[in-house]
Design a protein around this motif. Structure first.
Motif, short mmCIF file in Angstrom:
data_model
loop_
_atom_site.label_atom_id
_atom_site.label_comp_id
_atom_site.label_asym_id
_atom_site.label_seq_id
_atom_site.Cartn_x
_atom_site.Cartn_y
_atom_site.Cartn_z
N GLY A 23 0.78 -1.23 0.00
CA GLY A 23 0.00 0.00 0.00
C GLY A 23 0.80 1.27 0.00
O GLY A 23 0.24 2.37 -0.05
N GLU A 24 2.13 1.17 0.06
CA GLU A 24 2.98 2.35 0.03
C GLU A 24 3.68 2.45 -1.32
O GLU A 24 4.19 1.47 -1.85
CB GLU A 24 4.04 2.28 1.15
N GLN A 25 3.70 3.66 -1.86
CA GLN A 25 4.36 3.86 -3.15
C GLN A 25 5.87 3.64 -3.02
O GLN A 25 6.53 4.22 -2.18
CB GLN A 25 4.10 5.28 -3.66
N SER A 26 6.38 2.78 -3.88
CA SER A 26 7.81 2.48 -3.88
C SER A 26 8.54 3.24 -4.98
O SER A 26 9.57 3.86 -4.75
CB SER A 26 8.05 0.97 -4.04
N VAL A 27 8.01 3.17 -6.19
CA VAL A 27 8.61 3.83 -7.35
C VAL A 27 7.50 4.46 -8.17
O VAL A 27 6.40 3.90 -8.27
CB VAL A 27 9.40 2.84 -8.23
N LEU A 28 7.77 5.62 -8.76
CA LEU A 28 6.78 6.32 -9.58
C LEU A 28 7.43 6.82 -10.86
O LEU A 28 8.54 7.35 -10.84
CB LEU A 28 6.19 7.52 -8.82
N SER A 95 -9.58 -2.69 -10.19
CA SER A 95 -9.98 -1.42 -10.80
C SER A 95 -10.20 -0.36 -9.73
O SER A 95 -10.77 -0.65 -8.67
CB SER A 95 -11.23 -1.58 -11.66
N ILE A 96 -9.76 0.84 -10.02
CA ILE A 96 -9.89 1.97 -9.09
C ILE A 96 -10.63 3.10 -9.79
O ILE A 96 -10.28 3.49 -10.91
CB ILE A 96 -8.50 2.48 -8.63
N SER A 97 -11.64 3.66 -9.15
CA SER A 97 -12.36 4.80 -9.70
C SER A 97 -11.41 5.99 -9.85
O SER A 97 -10.74 6.39 -8.89
CB SER A 97 -13.52 5.20 -8.77
N THR A 98 -11.34 6.54 -11.04
CA THR A 98 -10.45 7.67 -11.30
C THR A 98 -10.81 8.86 -10.43
O THR A 98 -9.93 9.53 -9.88
CB THR A 98 -10.51 8.06 -12.78
N LEU A 194 -5.56 2.51 -2.17
CA LEU A 194 -6.87 2.02 -2.61
C LEU A 194 -6.74 0.61 -3.19
O LEU A 194 -7.58 -0.27 -2.95
CB LEU A 194 -7.46 2.97 -3.64
N ALA A 195 -5.67 0.39 -3.96
CA ALA A 195 -5.45 -0.92 -4.55
C ALA A 195 -5.14 -1.97 -3.49
O ALA A 195 -5.62 -3.11 -3.55
CB ALA A 195 -4.31 -0.85 -5.57
N GLU A 196 -4.35 -1.59 -2.49
CA GLU A 196 -4.02 -2.52 -1.41
C GLU A 196 -5.27 -2.92 -0.64
O GLU A 196 -5.44 -4.09 -0.27
CB GLU A 196 -2.99 -1.89 -0.48
#
Length: 226
Positions: A23-28, A95-98, A194-196
Motif C-alpha cells: 500500500g505504500e508507493q515504492s517507485v513512480l 480497478s480503481i475509480s479515477t 486504494l489498490a491494497e
C-alpha cells in the motif's frame, strides 16, 4: 505474502505508473504530455519501475488500473496493458475509480466537500462528490456546468474542486465557499492505498470481461479535409 501491486493511471494526459508495496508507493514514473503519449511511454515506464525496484514481473501480486471516467483513448490503452499483464502473469486485476483516486489529492476538514472533475469537452465535466473522509456521496455524472452547479454543497460548507475540469467552473462560479485546486491530474500515487485495500478483500475484476468506465459513448472527430 508480499503485496507488490503495479498501479496504472492513464485516464487523462498524465501517463502515470507506480509500484505499491503493502500500500505504500515504492517507485513512480509519470509524465503529463498534452499530446497523449501513453502508447509510447506506458510500457517503458512499467519496465523502468520494475528495474528500479529490482523486481521481476512474476513477483507482481496484481495490477491495478484507473478505470475512468476519462479519456477514451487513454483508458483503452491503460486497460489493454493491464489486462495483458494479468493474462500473461496469471494475476488478478484491480480497478480503481479515477474520481475517487483524484479526491485523495485533497485533505480537508470535517463538513467540507471534495468534487473531482475531469474535462469532458466544451462546458461538460465528469464529476462526483465526496465528503471529507473521501466517501462518495453523489453518483458519478457527466454534466454540463452552470453558474449554480453544486449549489447544495456550496451552501453547506467549503467545497474543493480538483482536476482538469476546474478552470471551466472557476470562470462561472463566484461562490465564496468554492476553492479551486488547479493544475492537478489523477496519478498512480493515490491508487496505491486504494489498490491494497481492494487486494486484501480479494475485490478483483474479471479480466476477460472488464471494460473501462467510459460514462459516455466515444464520438470520433471529423477528419480534416486535405
Amino acid at each position: 505474502m508480499t503485496s507488490n501491486i503495479l498501479c496504472i493511471e492513464t485516464a487523462t494526459t498524465n501517463c502515470s505508473v507506480a509500484l505499491s508495496i503493502y500500500g505504500e508507493q515504492s517507485v513512480l514514473r509519470e509524465d503529463n504530455d498534452v499530446k497523449y503519449s501513453h502508447a509510447e511511454r506506458l510500457h517503458p515506464y512499467i519496465e523502468e519501475i520494475l528495474t528500479t525496484a529490482n523486481l521481476d514481473k512474476n513477483e507482481l501480486t496484481a495490477v491495478a488500473i484507473s478505470k475512468g471516467p476519462g479519456s477514451y483513448t487513454g483508458l483503452r490503452i491503460g486497460v489493454s496493458a493491464a489486462k495483458g499483464l494479468c493474462y500473461a502473469l496469471g494475476i488478478p486485476l484491480i480497478s480503481i475509480s479515477t474520481l475517487e483516486s483524484l479526491s485523495y489529492k485533497v485533505n480537508c476538514d470535517e463538513g467540507d466537500y471534495i468534487i473531482p472533475m475531469l474535462d469532458a469537452r466544451r462546458m461538460e465535466v465528469y464529476s462526483a462528490v465526496f465528503d471529507a473522509n473521501h466517501n462518495q456521496i453523489r453518483t458519478t455524472e457527466a454534466q454540463i456546468l452552470e453558474e449554480n452547479s453544486f449549489a447544495e454543497y456550496l451552501e453547506k460548507g467549503t467545497v474543493y474542486f480538483v482536476g482538469n475540469g476546474v478552470s471551466k467552473f472557476e470562470e462561472i462560479c463566484k461562490h465564496p465557499n468554492a476553492v479551486f485546486v488547479k493544475n492537478t491530474l489523477p496519478s498512480a500515487t493515490q491508487m496505491c492505498k486504494l489498490a491494497e485495500a481492494k487486494n486484501k478483500l480479494s475485490d478483483y475484476e474479471d479480466v476477460a470481461y472488464f471494460e473501462p468506465y467510459y460514462l459516455k459513448d466515444f464520438i470520433a472527430g471529423v477528419p480534416k479535409k486535405k
